[in-house]
Scaffold this motif. Structure first.
Motif, mmCIF file in Angstrom:
data_model
loop_
_atom_site.group_PDB
_atom_site.id
_atom_site.type_symbol
_atom_site.label_atom_id
_atom_site.label_comp_id
_atom_site.label_asym_id
_atom_site.label_seq_id
_atom_site.Cartn_x
_atom_site.Cartn_y
_atom_site.Cartn_z
ATOM 1 N N GLN A 1 0.849 -1.194 0.000
ATOM 2 C CA GLN A 1 0.000 0.000 0.000
ATOM 3 C C GLN A 1 0.878 1.236 0.000
ATOM 4 O O GLN A 1 1.788 1.367 0.829
ATOM 5 C CB GLN A 1 -0.896 0.011 1.241
ATOM 6 N N ARG A 2 0.628 2.177 -0.883
ATOM 7 C CA ARG A 2 1.522 3.319 -1.047
ATOM 8 C C ARG A 2 1.235 4.442 -0.066
ATOM 9 O O ARG A 2 2.068 5.348 0.094
ATOM 10 C CB ARG A 2 1.456 3.844 -2.482
ATOM 11 N N PHE A 3 0.066 4.394 0.583
ATOM 12 C CA PHE A 3 -0.296 5.491 1.484
ATOM 13 C C PHE A 3 -0.644 4.944 2.864
ATOM 14 O O PHE A 3 -1.129 3.820 2.997
ATOM 15 C CB PHE A 3 -1.467 6.294 0.911
ATOM 16 N N VAL A 4 -0.425 5.766 3.870
ATOM 17 C CA VAL A 4 -0.707 5.364 5.253
ATOM 18 C C VAL A 4 -2.194 5.099 5.430
ATOM 19 O O VAL A 4 -2.604 4.085 6.015
ATOM 20 C CB VAL A 4 -0.215 6.448 6.235
ATOM 21 N N GLY A 5 -3.044 6.001 4.930
ATOM 22 C CA GLY A 5 -4.497 5.808 4.980
ATOM 23 C C GLY A 5 -4.996 5.521 6.374
ATOM 24 O O GLY A 5 -4.705 6.256 7.331
ATOM 25 N N ALA A 6 -5.766 4.435 6.515
ATOM 26 C CA ALA A 6 -6.354 4.080 7.812
ATOM 27 C C ALA A 6 -5.364 3.343 8.713
ATOM 28 O O ALA A 6 -5.732 2.839 9.762
ATOM 29 C CB ALA A 6 -7.595 3.215 7.603
ATOM 30 N N ILE B 1 1.067 -7.454 1.894
ATOM 31 C CA ILE B 1 2.264 -7.744 2.684
ATOM 32 C C ILE B 1 3.399 -8.189 1.769
ATOM 33 O O ILE B 1 3.316 -9.219 1.109
ATOM 34 C CB ILE B 1 1.984 -8.826 3.750
ATOM 35 N N GLU B 2 4.452 -7.398 1.736
ATOM 36 C CA GLU B 2 5.636 -7.712 0.929
ATOM 37 C C GLU B 2 6.677 -8.465 1.764
ATOM 38 O O GLU B 2 7.168 -9.521 1.368
ATOM 39 C CB GLU B 2 6.260 -6.410 0.404
ATOM 40 N N THR B 3 7.014 -7.903 2.915
ATOM 41 C CA THR B 3 8.039 -8.464 3.792
ATOM 42 C C THR B 3 7.611 -8.267 5.232
ATOM 43 O O THR B 3 6.969 -7.264 5.568
ATOM 44 C CB THR B 3 9.398 -7.770 3.572
ATOM 45 N N LEU B 4 7.988 -9.216 6.080
ATOM 46 C CA LEU B 4 7.598 -9.166 7.488
ATOM 47 C C LEU B 4 8.794 -9.563 8.348
ATOM 48 O O LEU B 4 9.432 -10.593 8.116
ATOM 49 C CB LEU B 4 6.421 -10.113 7.733
ATOM 50 N N PHE B 5 9.094 -8.717 9.335
ATOM 51 C CA PHE B 5 10.126 -9.014 10.327
ATOM 52 C C PHE B 5 9.447 -9.153 11.682
ATOM 53 O O PHE B 5 8.619 -8.305 12.054
ATOM 54 C CB PHE B 5 11.167 -7.891 10.380
ATOM 55 N N ALA C 1 12.537 -1.981 -1.022
ATOM 56 C CA ALA C 1 11.214 -1.496 -1.438
ATOM 57 C C ALA C 1 11.363 -0.067 -1.941
ATOM 58 O O ALA C 1 11.904 0.787 -1.236
ATOM 59 C CB ALA C 1 10.236 -1.540 -0.286
ATOM 60 N N GLU C 2 10.909 0.172 -3.163
ATOM 61 C CA GLU C 2 10.956 1.530 -3.707
ATOM 62 C C GLU C 2 9.652 2.267 -3.474
ATOM 63 O O GLU C 2 9.626 3.503 -3.429
ATOM 64 C CB GLU C 2 11.260 1.479 -5.204
ATOM 65 N N HIS C 3 8.568 1.510 -3.350
ATOM 66 C CA HIS C 3 7.258 2.118 -3.138
ATOM 67 C C HIS C 3 6.548 1.370 -2.011
ATOM 68 O O HIS C 3 6.892 0.236 -1.692
ATOM 69 C CB HIS C 3 6.411 2.064 -4.416
ATOM 70 N N GLY C 4 5.557 2.009 -1.444
ATOM 71 C CA GLY C 4 4.785 1.363 -0.398
ATOM 72 C C GLY C 4 4.924 2.087 0.928
ATOM 73 O O GLY C 4 5.282 3.279 0.981
ATOM 74 N N GLU D 1 2.984 3.614 8.978
ATOM 75 C CA GLU D 1 3.412 4.899 9.536
ATOM 76 C C GLU D 1 4.299 5.710 8.595
ATOM 77 O O GLU D 1 4.294 6.933 8.640
ATOM 78 C CB GLU D 1 4.152 4.653 10.856
ATOM 79 N N ILE D 2 5.087 5.044 7.764
ATOM 80 C CA ILE D 2 6.020 5.754 6.892
ATOM 81 C C ILE D 2 5.683 5.459 5.435
ATOM 82 O O ILE D 2 5.610 4.295 5.034
ATOM 83 C CB ILE D 2 7.476 5.338 7.168
ATOM 84 N N GLU D 3 5.463 6.504 4.638
ATOM 85 C CA GLU D 3 5.298 6.361 3.198
ATOM 86 C C GLU D 3 6.673 6.473 2.556
ATOM 87 O O GLU D 3 7.373 7.473 2.732
ATOM 88 C CB GLU D 3 4.349 7.434 2.657
ATOM 89 N N LEU D 4 7.073 5.431 1.858
ATOM 90 C CA LEU D 4 8.404 5.400 1.254
ATOM 91 C C LEU D 4 8.513 6.434 0.142
ATOM 92 O O LEU D 4 7.639 6.532 -0.721
ATOM 93 C CB LEU D 4 8.703 4.008 0.708
#
Length: 351
Positions: A204-209, A218-222, A295-298, A307-310
């Protein structure tokens, strides 16, 4: 003259009210119940010698209901001893900033511990400022993995035993892992954030809700830990390769895009919502090693909230370490207390 035993209390008025109340079947945590939880916490703290409690004001009614309960308690001359409650004269906005400012102020005031009523996000905010002041965790939010779901009265008893030093710290307290994310290049260079449970790179490119609710995003999860009976994003790791809180490592998972192949995993990513994700890889995340976030976008989500828009040119990296907050192990405290009959001794000494 003895120094009064002082405990801080942070109760997030917004916890348990996020968008997942609309998109899933998560329960609502009303204002009145939060105030009641603090009252029950006061009963436990006061019974075993805590003299003073510092807490925050708010606009939603938690502090007003608490004040009414305190006045009623004094008026009826109850035999139950409560600590003196001081509402800090700090500006408040009913946002996460209140937790940041409140915890930092309580630490400066020398509190012995801070009881936190909230979800993963509230505890993350408290952890950012508490230093080595331990947290007594109480769950009131959604998708919680970090705080305990526990009766506040019992937590108050354990908290009092810890605050009064009746139970030694090496028995009472547990050091937690955390994830640290830092921007090492780009417009946001120097920014650093922490997470107590999970960091998610969302498509998702925007923080939104804010909430990460679509598995395809979900691209990557730590993960710092992954309980097999957990809920939320960490449940994905728990369904495939559970990791204990005390384990030396965490998890690093990557996921396929729609149509790509991988390992299907079924997990409860929200209350009442069980979704399938397709995992490409699952690796141990060792403490101390920095891993690039490709990640270049998201967006970047911390403990379940975006919380952070890339931005173009940003380069982030993540590491696991053992510099998370100290938390009270309620069960171990009370077991130690029972074996030595500490409650009776502490109660007798505080009368």
């Amino acid at each position: 003259m003895s120094v009064p035993v002082t405990v801080g209390v942070i109760a997030n008025p917004a916890s348990g009210r996020d968008i997942r109340r609309l998109t899933t079947h998560a329960s609502v945590f009303p204002t009145a119940e939060k105030a009641n939880m603090i009252v029950r916490l006061l009963a436990g703290l006061g019974a075993l010698g805590v003299d003073r409690v510092l807490t925050l004001r708010d606009k939603t009614g938690v502090s007003a209901l608490l004040l009414r309960a305190i006045e009623t308690h004094k008026a009826v001359a109850s035999h139950q001893r409560w600590p003196e409650v001081e509402f800090l004269a700090l500006p408040f906005s009913d946002s996460v900033a209140d937790t940041h400012v409140g915890v930092a102020h309580m630490v400066r005031e020398g509190v012995s511990l801070i009881a936190v009523l909230g979800g993963d996000g509230t505890h993350r905010a408290a952890a950012a400022h508490c230093g080595d002041v331990p947290l007594l965790t109480l769950s009131t939010g959604t998708n919680n993995a970090f705080p305990d779901l526990r009766e506040a009265t019992v937590a108050g008893l354990a908290g009092a035993l810890v605050a009064s030093r009746a139970v030694p710290p090496e028995i009472a307290l547990v050091r937690n892992k955390r994830l640290v994310v830092r921007c090492v290049e780009g417009p946001n260079q120097g920014r650093e954030e922490i997470a107590l449970v999970d960091v998610c790179v969302s498509r998702q490119r925007f923080v939104g809700a804010r909430a990460v609710s679509e598995p395809s995003d979900i691209e990557t999860l730590f993960l710092t830990f992954a309980a097999p009976d957990g809920i939320g994003l960490s449940s994905i790791g728990g369904a495939f390769a559970p990791v204990d809180r005390a384990a030396s490592h965490g998890l690093h998972l990557t996921f396929a895009r729609p149509g790509e192949s991988g390992v299907p995993i079924l997990a409860p990513i929200a209350p009442g919502r069980i979704d399938q994700v397709t995992m490409r890889a699952c690796e141990r995340l060792e403490a101390g090693a920095w891993t690039p976030l490709y990640a270049e976008h998201g967006t970047l989500a911390f403990d379940g909230e975006r919380e952070i828009e890339l931005e173009r040119g940003d380069r982030y990296e993540v590491a696991l370490d053992w510099r998370g907050p100290l938390t009270v192990d309620v069960e171990r405290v009370l077991r130690y207390s029972a074996s030595r009959q500490l409650m009776r001794e502490v109660a007798a000494g505080s009368t």
